[in-house]
Scaffold this motif. Structure first.
Motif, PDB file in Angstrom:
ATOM      1  N   VAL A 179       4.596   6.305  25.394  1.00  0.00           N
ATOM      2  CA  VAL A 179       5.998   6.707  25.344  1.00  0.00           C
ATOM      3  C   VAL A 179       6.897   5.525  24.996  1.00  0.00           C
ATOM      4  N   THR A 180       6.593   4.359  25.538  1.00  0.00           N
ATOM      5  CA  THR A 180       7.404   3.176  25.233  1.00  0.00           C
ATOM      6  C   THR A 180       7.346   2.838  23.754  1.00  0.00           C
ATOM      7  N   LEU A 181       6.157   2.916  23.162  1.00  0.00           N
ATOM      8  CA  LEU A 181       6.024   2.658  21.735  1.00  0.00           C
ATOM      9  C   LEU A 181       6.761   3.705  20.908  1.00  0.00           C
ATOM     10  N   ALA A 182       6.672   4.972  21.325  1.00  0.00           N
ATOM     11  CA  ALA A 182       7.332   6.041  20.584  1.00  0.00           C
ATOM     12  C   ALA A 182       8.846   5.858  20.577  1.00  0.00           C
ATOM     13  N   GLN A 183       9.403   5.347  21.662  1.00  0.00           N
ATOM     14  CA  GLN A 183      10.842   5.113  21.710  1.00  0.00           C
ATOM     15  C   GLN A 183      11.278   4.006  20.750  1.00  0.00           C
ATOM     16  N   LYS A 184      10.385   3.059  20.490  1.00  0.00           N
ATOM     17  CA  LYS A 184      10.726   1.961  19.593  1.00  0.00           C
ATOM     18  C   LYS A 184      10.756   2.391  18.127  1.00  0.00           C
ATOM     19  N   VAL A 185       9.919   3.382  17.783  1.00  0.00           N
ATOM     20  CA  VAL A 185       9.799   3.767  16.372  1.00  0.00           C
ATOM     21  C   VAL A 185      10.516   5.073  16.040  1.00  0.00           C
ATOM     22  N   GLY A 186      11.069   5.742  17.051  1.00  0.00           N
ATOM     23  CA  GLY A 186      11.744   7.009  16.790  1.00  0.00           C
ATOM     24  C   GLY A 186      12.477   7.482  18.024  1.00  0.00           C
ATOM     25  N   SER A 202       9.928  10.879  14.342  1.00  0.00           N
ATOM     26  CA  SER A 202      10.084   9.631  13.595  1.00  0.00           C
ATOM     27  C   SER A 202      10.408   9.946  12.139  1.00  0.00           C
ATOM     28  N   VAL A 203      10.937   8.955  11.447  1.00  0.00           N
ATOM     29  CA  VAL A 203      11.311   9.096  10.039  1.00  0.00           C
ATOM     30  C   VAL A 203      10.489   8.112   9.231  1.00  0.00           C
ATOM     31  N   ALA A 204       9.813   8.614   8.192  1.00  0.00           N
ATOM     32  CA  ALA A 204       8.996   7.754   7.335  1.00  0.00           C
ATOM     33  C   ALA A 204       9.193   8.169   5.883  1.00  0.00           C
ATOM     34  N   LYS A 205       8.888   7.258   4.971  1.00  0.00           N
ATOM     35  CA  LYS A 205       8.967   7.560   3.546  1.00  0.00           C
ATOM     36  C   LYS A 205       7.773   8.394   3.123  1.00  0.00           C
ATOM     37  N   ALA A 206       8.012   9.351   2.231  1.00  0.00           N
ATOM     38  CA  ALA A 206       6.943  10.243   1.789  1.00  0.00           C
ATOM     39  C   ALA A 206       6.015   9.526   0.833  1.00  0.00           C
ATOM     40  N   GLN A 221      10.903  13.394   8.032  1.00  0.00           N
ATOM     41  CA  GLN A 221      10.862  13.398   9.489  1.00  0.00           C
ATOM     42  C   GLN A 221       9.588  14.078   9.959  1.00  0.00           C
ATOM     43  N   THR A 222       8.938  13.462  10.909  1.00  0.00           N
ATOM     44  CA  THR A 222       7.694  14.010  11.456  1.00  0.00           C
ATOM     45  C   THR A 222       7.841  14.151  12.958  1.00  0.00           C
ATOM     46  N   ALA A 223       7.243  15.200  13.492  1.00  0.00           N
ATOM     47  CA  ALA A 223       7.244  15.444  14.938  1.00  0.00           C
ATOM     48  C   ALA A 223       5.807  15.526  15.421  1.00  0.00           C
ATOM     49  N   VAL A 276       5.546   3.674   7.631  1.00  0.00           N
ATOM     50  CA  VAL A 276       4.546   4.730   7.595  1.00  0.00           C
ATOM     51  C   VAL A 276       3.862   4.806   8.970  1.00  0.00           C
ATOM     52  N   ALA A 277       3.878   5.996   9.603  1.00  0.00           N
ATOM     53  CA  ALA A 277       3.258   6.167  10.908  1.00  0.00           C
ATOM     54  C   ALA A 277       1.768   6.434  10.730  1.00  0.00           C
ATOM     55  N   GLN A 278       0.964   5.696  11.490  1.00  0.00           N
ATOM     56  CA  GLN A 278      -0.479   5.864  11.486  1.00  0.00           C
ATOM     57  C   GLN A 278      -0.959   5.933  12.918  1.00  0.00           C
TER      58      GLN A 278
END
Length: 265
Positions: free
Chosen positions: A215-222, A156-160, A171-173, A258-260
């Motif tokens: 997995v479904t949620l992860a596909q929506k955000v990244g 996913s991509v988020a602002k620092a 980018q975070t993995a 921002v991913a939490q």
């Protein structure tokens, strides 16, 4: 006749009679062994060669083979019971692989037109198709095949910075799931401007309901990437200990970029 000749003749007669007596006392030769009774045989439908999972049966993949009646089971397809068994089995999809000369069983086949994926899916699991990068860059270089086991990584991509104040994206993995079975790998085919084009690839995974939500949620955000596991590591825990919550007990939520991570209650 002279007495000497008479004595020789008498001795010869006595010797011949003794030999005949001895020969009559010998045991008779044993009778020839009786031939073994013929084994009753029945023609059984078997695989003509090794047949993998997912293959569509053709007539040349099957043949009739004599099989001892004592070794028959109720699941075998016999010519006497099903004369058109070979024709009926042709066109079916193989649910479980067969070895050469192995009898064909109807429970290992799926009729054409029925749901093949639901047939191979274990009880309690869900089949989830995820889109991966075209060309296999996010699927271990295209070497992921059905029945392989993979780890699922979310990118996913988020602002620092706190609150995402920085303009520089980060980018975070994150490894979401481990040791996941791949059910199928295919392509996404769509029509654009009247032409059929391949827009990407999909991998269908066998997941629990909770894993399917993750997995479904992860596909929506990244995006999703698959990491191929060694066959020797199948069913084993990861070597490195992780302080992160188990994938089935945590959800990644993105608010304002921002991913939490939140624990499932």
């Amino acid at each position: 006749m002279k007495p000497a000749r008479l004595a020789v003749l008498a001795i010869a007669l006595v010797a011949g009679g003794g030999a005949a007596y001895l020969m009559s006392g010998e045991e008779a030769p044993p009778p020839a062994p009786a031939s073994a009774p013929a084994v009753a045989m029945t023609d059984v439908l078997v695989a003509a060669a090794d047949l993998p999972v997912g293959q569509t049966l053709k007539a040349q993949d099957l043949r009739w083979q004599p099989w001892p009646d004592q070794a028959l089971t109720a699941g075998y397809i016999t010519r006497s019971a099903v004369p058109k068994g070979l024709e009926d089995a042709s066109g079916s999809i193989i649910r479980t692989s067969f070895l050469a000369n192995e009898p064909i069983r109807t429970e290992k086949l799926v009729k054409a037109g029925s749901g093949f994926m639901s047939a191979i899916l274990p009880s309690g699991m869900r089949a989830v198709a995820i889109e991966i990068a075209k060309g296999g860059s996010s699927s271990a270089g295209g070497f992921v095949l059905p029945n392989d086991h993979v780890d699922v990584i979310s990118i996913s991509v988020a602002k620092a910075g706190p609150g995402g104040s920085s303009e520089q994206p980060v980018q975070t993995a994150q490894t979401l799931l481990t040791d996941i079975r791949v059910l199928a790998v295919g392509q996404v085919v769509q029509e654009r401007n009247g032409e059929t084009v391949v827009t990407g690839e999909t991998a269908t995974l066998a997941l629990t309901p909770a894993q399917a939500e993750t997995v479904t949620l992860a596909q929506k955000v990244g995006s999703i990437s698959l990491v191929l596991r060694s066959i020797l590591d199948t069913g084993k825990a990861n070597d490195t200990a992780s302080a992160e919550p188990a994938p089935e007990t945590a959800l990644t939520v993105v608010r304002f970029g921002v991913a939490q991570k939140q624990l499932r209650k």
